[in-house]
Design an enzyme around this catalytic site. Structure first.
Site, short mmCIF file in Angstrom:
data_model
loop_
_atom_site.label_atom_id
_atom_site.label_comp_id
_atom_site.label_asym_id
_atom_site.label_seq_id
_atom_site.Cartn_x
_atom_site.Cartn_y
_atom_site.Cartn_z
N SER A 58 18.68 -7.61 -39.26
CA SER A 58 19.29 -7.07 -40.47
C SER A 58 18.82 -5.65 -40.76
CB SER A 58 18.96 -7.96 -41.67
OG SER A 58 19.36 -9.29 -41.41
N1 SAH Z 1 16.89 -12.35 -40.54
C1 SAH Z 1 17.49 -12.15 -39.23
C2 SAH Z 1 18.98 -12.07 -39.38
C3 SAH Z 1 19.72 -12.35 -38.12
S1 SAH Z 1 21.49 -12.29 -38.35
C4 SAH Z 1 16.96 -10.89 -38.60
O1 SAH Z 1 16.73 -9.92 -39.33
O2 SAH Z 1 16.82 -10.84 -37.38
C5 SAH Z 1 21.83 -13.88 -39.00
C6 SAH Z 1 21.49 -15.06 -38.15
O3 SAH Z 1 22.07 -16.22 -38.74
C7 SAH Z 1 22.02 -15.02 -36.71
O4 SAH Z 1 20.94 -15.06 -35.83
C8 SAH Z 1 22.93 -16.26 -36.61
O5 SAH Z 1 22.86 -16.90 -35.35
C9 SAH Z 1 22.35 -17.14 -37.70
N2 SAH Z 1 23.25 -18.16 -38.23
C10 SAH Z 1 24.58 -18.09 -38.50
N3 SAH Z 1 25.04 -19.27 -38.98
C11 SAH Z 1 23.96 -20.11 -39.00
C12 SAH Z 1 23.78 -21.48 -39.37
N4 SAH Z 1 24.79 -22.24 -39.84
N5 SAH Z 1 22.55 -22.02 -39.26
C13 SAH Z 1 21.51 -21.30 -38.80
N6 SAH Z 1 21.61 -20.01 -38.42
C14 SAH Z 1 22.82 -19.42 -38.52
#
Ligand code: SAH
Length: 210
Positions: A58
């Site tokens: 993010s």
């Molecule tokens: N906080 C993380 C954000 C990653 S982007 C960072 O800064 O790296 C958001 C993430 O949510 C992705 O990795 C995606 O795979 C995950 N995601 C999407 N839908 C989801 C769900 N239903 N359950 C768990 N993870 C999910």
């Protein structure tokens, strides 16, 4: 001042970071430890970066804004949905782990990214100390095995607030939830009622239900 400290300084000057405990966390947890090898040179830019599988680490200002709304405290148990690179998970663990009982339950639906969460969070010893548990699951269902939670935060955006999150939050607890292009704060004021506030103007990857 190192590059990560410059990123923190920018977030402070622009008003995204305010709370001393969060400033401390952003200073100690280096974003470079969470970006892929070929993008290390861009680790301190204030924008999201690809982490594979169509997902991103993010944008710093979004993480700072959402954690300021969440206001994590030492000793709390927090559900972190969509843990990806593990950066936000580590920032949370740094704060809640200052007191025993503090725990972050990190949920990710893509196996390789769950592994990435674990590997990166492990650089700070939070897996080994038991402060973080990195789980492979569909976070839209929350995680009943560790409920109830003091706080819940999600990094992926759905069309509405999942019922499971409402149920798994303690009364008096708070959730920071992306819905469409807004960040919502939901405070659970009683077993069945929530107060909400909307902050529009963000963009997120989609919350995918399995
Ligand atoms: N906080 C993380 C954000 C990653 S982007 C960072 O800064 O790296 C958001 C993430 O949510 C992705 O990795 C995606 O795979 C995950 N995601 C999407 N839908 C989801 C769900 N239903 N359950 C768990 N993870 C999910």
């Amino acid at each position: 001042m190192n590059e990560n400290e410059k990123l923190v300084e920018g977030l402070l000057n622009e008003g995204y970071l305010k709370t001393p405990a969060l400033k401390d966390a952003f200073t100690k947890i280096d974003r470079k430890d969470f970006v892929p090898e070929d993008l290390k040179g861009e680790a301190y830019g204030n924008y999201p970066l690809p982490i594979g599988f169509g997902q991103t680490i993010s944008q710093p200002l979004t993480v700072a804004f959402m954690l300021e709304l969440l206001q994590p405290h030492p000793g709390e148990k927090i559900l972190d949905i969509g843990s990806g690179s593990g950066w936000q998970t580590c920032l949370l663990a740094y704060v809640v782990g200052k007191s025993s009982k503090g725990k972050v339950v990190a949920v990710e639906r893509i196996p390789e990214l769950r592994k990435m969460t674990e590997t990166n969070v492990s650089k700070y010893g939070f897996i080994e100390s038991g402060i973080v548990r990195a789980i492979l699951a569909d976070g839209s269902k929350g995680f009943p095995g560790e409920a109830p939670f003091d706080k819940i935060i999600a990094a992926a955006s759905g069309k509405s607030l999942p019922d499971a999150w409402k149920e798994q939050l303690k009364v008096g607890g708070k959730m920071i939830v992306p819905i469409k292009n807004s960040v919502f704060v939901f405070e659970k004021v009683s077993e069945k009622s929530f107060e909400e506030k909307e902050y529009p103007g963000f963009s997120f990857v989609p919350l995918i239900k399995d």
